[in-house]
Design an enzyme around this catalytic site. Structure first.
Site, PDB file in Angstrom:
ATOM      1  N   HIS A 204       0.949  -1.083   0.160  1.00 42.52           N
ATOM      2  CA  HIS A 204       0.016   0.048   0.056  1.00 42.52           C
ATOM      3  C   HIS A 204       0.851   1.429  -0.090  1.00 42.52           C
ATOM      4  O   HIS A 204       0.266   2.431   0.195  1.00 42.52           O
ATOM      5  CB  HIS A 204      -0.946   0.173   1.222  1.00 42.52           C
ATOM      6  CG  HIS A 204      -1.664  -1.205   1.266  1.00 42.52           C
ATOM      7  ND1 HIS A 204      -3.029  -1.494   0.598  1.00 42.52           N
ATOM      8  CD2 HIS A 204      -1.438  -2.303   2.235  1.00 42.52           C
ATOM      9  CE1 HIS A 204      -3.457  -2.693   0.940  1.00 42.52           C
ATOM     10  NE2 HIS A 204      -2.569  -3.145   1.741  1.00 42.52           N
ATOM     11  N   SER A 328      16.859  15.474 -20.285  1.00 45.94           N
ATOM     12  CA  SER A 328      15.847  16.318 -20.224  1.00 45.94           C
ATOM     13  C   SER A 328      16.362  17.430 -21.258  1.00 45.94           C
ATOM     14  O   SER A 328      17.562  18.067 -21.320  1.00 45.94           O
ATOM     15  CB  SER A 328      15.519  16.952 -18.970  1.00 45.94           C
ATOM     16  OG  SER A 328      14.875  18.236 -18.901  1.00 45.94           O
TER      17      SER A 328
END
Length: 496
Positions: A204, A328
């Site tokens: 979770h 990038s």
């Protein structure tokens, strides 16, 4: 009222080149353009040219069967009375027709189809041209006498279903499976290498019982290989039984032949599994089965891609920069996990196509409709996007380096995960009759839930429980790094 006029100069755009007119033609889709190198091996199996080559192969083998018979089809010799018995040289000549099917032949067949406006009929005429030319190559030959046996008693689907079965079988066995198996083997090697590298789990998204990086990769490897075994065991079905599956034309033309036996022997001669009961079309159920298994493999691989992406985000994996590459356009520090992101997208596209193929191909109105015809022409892209994703994941995995130091720090910052083994040890001690072990879960919950516990606090708590000396000593030595159970053994024992 005066009209408002503008004195701004009008921009005149130059005439653009129409990219549709550029030669050689530009690819519309990325598989035949940007990503051609990764998927090119599929062209030999799943392209339109490969379909036509497969059709020629099936037609040629059917002609040979009608003239010379096939083992298992009853008495040897011609199936059709009066058909010429073909010599070894004549059979070799016929089999050279699909074997030498290349650029010139593709163009010739395309020209014939523009006249016939029917792709399978064009194949029939193409073969008949080669038969008519046989005397120029062989000299005296019986082949022209067999010309009208090309496509004898066949509907187009008799040829197409067998062709697609051979094409998909070849694409899976020769291209997709080797690539997928190589990926699974690469992942297995990583799992074994990292079998003893401890890692904090996150169930979770929250800190949970530690595992090892290798064990988690082994889980994914095991899942992928299970699907590969299903794909390896796939059946590829075929039929040759006429316009509605009754052998109607066959029986009227040659009533003395055992046509189901001839059909069965022929289909098996091609290396396929015979389907004895069909309408005009082979039912395509086998295709739906194969595509569902490949799609399930894709989805497990997608799970791998998202998990590895997350491990990279957490810093558990470092990416090895490629010299000269840019991560990038504006942030020079970045090394982006593009291989796994590319794989995710292509797996999703592949699954969408495979799901559509599976759902569409199992349905045909009454004895025949043509929805399967255009649908099957997308088999290539479905496998192409999967193959591209496999290639990207393999390249991405190769560029990873585990960050064991960061993973150790992550474990050391989460001593509260030892609440599970401590309360379990208390439960076992209580069953053994040790006093003071009441409410173990609740006591550990009070200590650890929603708060950080360091090594000193955990050891202080354990020391005050009154556990037997051997149990207390075992828990005193336990750390988040060592609390990995038999994870390494699972990798070593169960990862083939």
């Amino acid at each position: 009222m005066c009209a408002v006029t503008s004195s701004a100069p009008q921009t005149v755009q130059p005439a653009r080149v129409n990219l549709a007119d550029v030669t050689p033609p530009l690819a519309l889709g990325p598989l035949d353009g940007r990503y051609r190198g990764a998927v090119a091996p599929l062209v030999d199996h799943l392209s339109e040219a490969a379909l036509n080559r497969a059709r020629i192969h099936v037609e040629v083998e059917w002609l040979i069967t009608l003239c010379n018979g096939t083992a298992g089809a009853g008495a040897p010799g011609a199936v059709v009375p009066g058909a010429p018995s073909l010599s070894d040289a004549e059979i070799a000549y016929l089999r050279q027709v699909p074997a030498t099917f290349g650029a010139d032949e593709i163009a010739e067949l395309g020209a014939i189809e523009r006249e016939t406006v029917h792709d399978v009929k064009a194949v029939e005429y193409f073969i008949k041209r080669r038969i008519a030319a046989a005397p120029d190559v062989l000299g005296t030959t019986n082949l022209p006498a067999a010309s009208e046996l090309v496509h004898f008693a066949c509907t187009s689907e008799d040829i197409n279903n067998l062709s697609y079965a051979l094409m998909v079988q070849g694409a899976v066995r020769d291209v997709w499976l080797p690539a997928a198996e190589a990926l699974a083997d690469q992942l297995a090697d990583m799992a074994r290498e990292l079998a003893r590298v401890p890692m904090l789990s996150r169930t979770h998204g929250q800190p949970a019982t530690p595992t090892t990086m290798g064990k988690e990769l082994a889980v994914l490897t095991h899942r992928l290989r299970r699907q590969l075994r299903r794909v390896e065991g796939a059946e590829y079905l075929g039929k040759l039984n006429g316009a509605t599956g009754t052998y109607g034309a066959h029986v009227v033309a040659v009533p003395g032949a055992d046509w189901p036996a001839v059909s069965k022997a022929f289909v098996e001669h091609l290396g396929l599994v015979w389907n004895p009961l069909t309408t005009q079309i082979e039912s395509h159920d086998w295709q739906a089965e194969v595509y569902a298994d490949v799609a399930r493999f894709n989805r497990i691989l997608h799970n791998l891609a998202t998990d590895v992406w997350t491990y990279i985000s957490l810093g558990f994996f470092k990416q090895i920069p490629v010299a000269g590459a840019t991560g990038s356009s504006t942030m020079p520090h970045k090394v982006n996990p593009i291989r796994f992101e590319n794989a995710e997208a292509n797996l999703e596209i592949s699954c969408s196509l495979l799901d559509t193929l599976s759902a569409t191909l199992v349905t045909s109105r009454l004895q025949r409709d043509l929805t399967d015809s255009t649908t099957q022409r997308n088999i290539g892209p479905a496998f192409g996007h999967s193959l591209l994703a496999i290639d990207n994941v393999r390249r991405g995995l190769k560029a990873l380096d585990v960050n064991a130091e960061l993973m150790a720090d992550d474990l050391d910052a989460n001593w509260e995960v030892l609440g599970e083994p401590v309360q379990s040890a208390m439960r076992a001690a209580s069953v053994a009759g040790v006093e003071g072990m009441e409410n173990p879960y609740e006591r550990l919950k009070e200590l650890t839930r929603g708060q950080r516990v360091d090594a000193a606090r955990m050891r202080e708590f354990v020391a005050g429980l009154g556990l037997p000396d051997d149990v207390a000593a075992r828990l005193a030595e336990l750390t988040p790094q060592s609390y990995t159970g038999v994870a390494a053994r699972l990798v070593e024992d169960y990862l083939a």
